[in-house]
Scaffold this motif. Structure first.
Motif, PDB file in Angstrom:
ATOM      1  N   UNK A  70       0.826  -1.201   0.000  1.00 26.73           N
ATOM      2  CA  UNK A  70       0.000   0.000   0.000  1.00 26.73           C
ATOM      3  C   UNK A  70       0.866   1.260   0.000  1.00 26.73           C
ATOM      4  N   UNK A  71       0.329   2.331  -0.547  1.00 23.56           N
ATOM      5  CA  UNK A  71       1.008   3.624  -0.523  1.00 23.56           C
ATOM      6  C   UNK A  71       0.676   4.361   0.772  1.00 23.56           C
ATOM      7  N   UNK A  72       1.512   5.359   1.086  1.00 20.41           N
ATOM      8  CA  UNK A  72       1.390   6.061   2.370  1.00 20.41           C
ATOM      9  C   UNK A  72       1.665   7.537   2.162  1.00 20.41           C
ATOM     10  N   UNK A  73       0.776   8.390   2.685  1.00 19.17           N
ATOM     11  CA  UNK A  73       0.960   9.839   2.661  1.00 19.17           C
ATOM     12  C   UNK A  73       0.781  10.352   4.076  1.00 19.17           C
ATOM     13  N   UNK A  74       1.871  10.790   4.683  1.00 14.63           N
ATOM     14  CA  UNK A  74       1.824  11.305   6.047  1.00 14.63           C
ATOM     15  C   UNK A  74       2.317  12.735   6.099  1.00 14.63           C
ATOM     16  N   UNK A  75       1.760  13.506   7.001  1.00  9.71           N
ATOM     17  CA  UNK A  75       2.109  14.935   7.063  1.00  9.71           C
ATOM     18  C   UNK A  75       3.597  15.164   7.240  1.00  9.71           C
ATOM     19  N   UNK A  76       4.234  14.360   8.095  1.00  7.50           N
ATOM     20  CA  UNK A  76       5.632  14.637   8.424  1.00  7.50           C
ATOM     21  C   UNK A  76       6.602  14.210   7.328  1.00  7.50           C
ATOM     22  N   UNK A  77       6.094  13.522   6.298  1.00 11.36           N
ATOM     23  CA  UNK A  77       6.939  13.184   5.162  1.00 11.36           C
ATOM     24  C   UNK A  77       6.853  14.187   4.041  1.00 11.36           C
ATOM     25  N   UNK A  78       6.165  15.305   4.259  1.00 15.43           N
ATOM     26  CA  UNK A  78       5.941  16.308   3.215  1.00 15.43           C
ATOM     27  C   UNK A  78       6.481  17.646   3.687  1.00 15.43           C
ATOM     28  N   UNK A  79       7.161  18.350   2.783  1.00 17.07           N
ATOM     29  CA  UNK A  79       7.664  19.686   3.120  1.00 17.07           C
ATOM     30  C   UNK A  79       6.494  20.629   3.401  1.00 17.07           C
ATOM     31  N   UNK A  80       6.697  21.638   4.253  1.00 14.56           N
ATOM     32  CA  UNK A  80       5.620  22.592   4.536  1.00 14.56           C
ATOM     33  C   UNK A  80       5.215  23.379   3.293  1.00 14.56           C
ATOM     34  N   UNK A  81       3.961  23.831   3.288  1.00 19.53           N
ATOM     35  CA  UNK A  81       3.478  24.696   2.219  1.00 19.53           C
ATOM     36  C   UNK A  81       2.487  24.018   1.308  1.00 19.53           C
ATOM     37  N   UNK A  82       1.558  24.804   0.749  1.00 16.48           N
ATOM     38  CA  UNK A  82       0.501  24.234  -0.086  1.00 16.48           C
ATOM     39  C   UNK A  82       1.005  23.583  -1.367  1.00 16.48           C
ATOM     40  N   UNK A  83       2.067  24.126  -1.959  1.00 15.74           N
ATOM     41  CA  UNK A  83       2.574  23.547  -3.207  1.00 15.74           C
ATOM     42  C   UNK A  83       3.136  22.152  -2.957  1.00 15.74           C
ATOM     43  N   UNK A  84       3.914  22.000  -1.885  1.00 14.32           N
ATOM     44  CA  UNK A  84       4.485  20.689  -1.561  1.00 14.32           C
ATOM     45  C   UNK A  84       3.389  19.685  -1.226  1.00 14.32           C
ATOM     46  N   UNK A  85       2.355  20.137  -0.510  1.00 16.68           N
ATOM     47  CA  UNK A  85       1.248  19.243  -0.167  1.00 16.68           C
ATOM     48  C   UNK A  85       0.520  18.768  -1.413  1.00 16.68           C
ATOM     49  N   UNK A  86       0.265  19.695  -2.331  1.00 15.68           N
ATOM     50  CA  UNK A  86      -0.442  19.340  -3.561  1.00 15.68           C
ATOM     51  C   UNK A  86       0.371  18.354  -4.391  1.00 15.68           C
ATOM     52  N   UNK A  87       1.673  18.580  -4.481  1.00 11.28           N
ATOM     53  CA  UNK A  87       2.533  17.674  -5.261  1.00 11.28           C
ATOM     54  C   UNK A  87       2.594  16.291  -4.619  1.00 11.28           C
ATOM     55  N   UNK A  88       2.719  16.252  -3.301  1.00 11.57           N
ATOM     56  CA  UNK A  88       2.791  14.959  -2.613  1.00 11.57           C
ATOM     57  C   UNK A  88       1.522  14.152  -2.843  1.00 11.57           C
ATOM     58  N   UNK A  89       0.380  14.821  -2.806  1.00 10.01           N
ATOM     59  CA  UNK A  89      -0.882  14.125  -3.058  1.00 10.01           C
ATOM     60  C   UNK A  89      -0.968  13.672  -4.507  1.00 10.01           C
TER      61      UNK A  89
END
Length: 283
Positions: A70-89
């Motif tokens: 399974x894939x995993x998306x966790x807050x602490x694995x993503x750089x801060x900011x809306x652009x980084x969040x959007x890209x990670x998703x």
């Protein structure tokens, strides 16, 4: 949507999520008032501790043991900011199974010993949330929803509130960490709505606010600039308890929504209307 068999290696998705949330929550409680390092992310409103990171590692490890593919998306694995969040998703949103985790939603509360923080765990199947668990370790309350099966706390069914006017509704919001756009816009909403509702609460955890809408303790919630890990579990809880979740324009919830309105459904259109008026107000 037809789902694959939700039991893999004799462990159901729900059982694993509950176990992860409970174990992480228990561990977080032992660290209350005892964290070692405090760092800033986007602003002084946006904090992270080693406890956030440790909670995420614990959850990721447990999920990986049962569902290694399974894939995993966790807050602490993503750089801060809306652009980084959007890209990670975007990088993982088409995964067959995606776990979406906020290891501590309400870190500022945790840091100050204010008992309003949760572990939030959701599972999406090809972009659709099918499982949501929110665990409040301070009150030992576990909220859970599975797609098509309703929402529960302590094993008892929950449903949204019956208020049908803003004037009779207790609603909640937050104070976004992003201070140039999201925070001023949210403040305009607060100023505009305060005279029109019974009262407004802001207790510092979007996930728990959503769980409270699902449980009928709040009639509505909105906030600007949230992320998928803030919303995914709580959105399913509300949908499964009879409520409604959209963006601030009224489009139905999906994993990419950042500006959210959630309610019992009865006040939803009025809440959106007032928030639009607030946003359009030049003052």
């Amino acid at each position: 949507m037809a789902l694959a068999d939700p039991v893999v290696g004799s462990k159901s998705f729900a059982a694993v999520a509950i176990n992860c949330a409970a174990k992480a929550g228990e561990w977080i409680k032992t660290k209350l008032g005892n964290y070692q390092q405090l760092d800033l992310k986007m602003s002084s409103h946006d904090l992270v501790t080693e406890v956030d990171k440790g909670s995420e590692r614990l959850i990721r490890g447990l999920i990986g043991t049962h569902f290694p593919n399974h894939s995993f998306l966790g807050e602490e694995g993503v750089e801060p900011g809306p652009e980084a969040s959007a890209k990670a998703l975007e990088d993982v949103r088409e995964a067959e199974y995606l776990w979406i985790v906020d290891p501590i939603d309400g870190t500022t509360n945790f840091v100050h010993g204010f008992p309003f923080f949760v572990v939030s765990i959701a599972l999406a199947h090809r972009g659709e949330v099918i499982l949501g668990v929110i665990y409040d370790p301070s009150k030992d309350e576990l909220f859970i929803a599975e797609k098509g099966k309703g929402a529960y706390v302590h094993g008892k069914p929950i449903e949204v509130s019956k208020e049908d006017t803003l004037q009779s509704s207790l609603v909640a919001t937050g104070f976004p960490a992003e201070q140039r756009y999201a925070l001023p816009l949210n403040m305009k909403g607060i100023q505009h709505l305060a005279p029109k509702v019974r009262n407004i609460r802001s207790a510092g955890s979007a996930a728990l606010h959503l769980a409270y809408v699902a449980a009928g303790r709040l009639s509505g919630f909105w906030e600007i600039g949230l992320n998928s890990w803030d919303l995914a579990a709580g959105a399913l809880l509300i949908q499964e308890s009879g409520g409604r979740v959209t963006d601030t324009e009224g489009a139905e919830y999906h994993l990419g929504v950042r500006n959210v309105v959630a309610s019992n459904g009865r006040i939803h259109d009025d809440l959106i209307k007032e928030l639009r008026e607030a946003a359009d107000n030049p003052s």
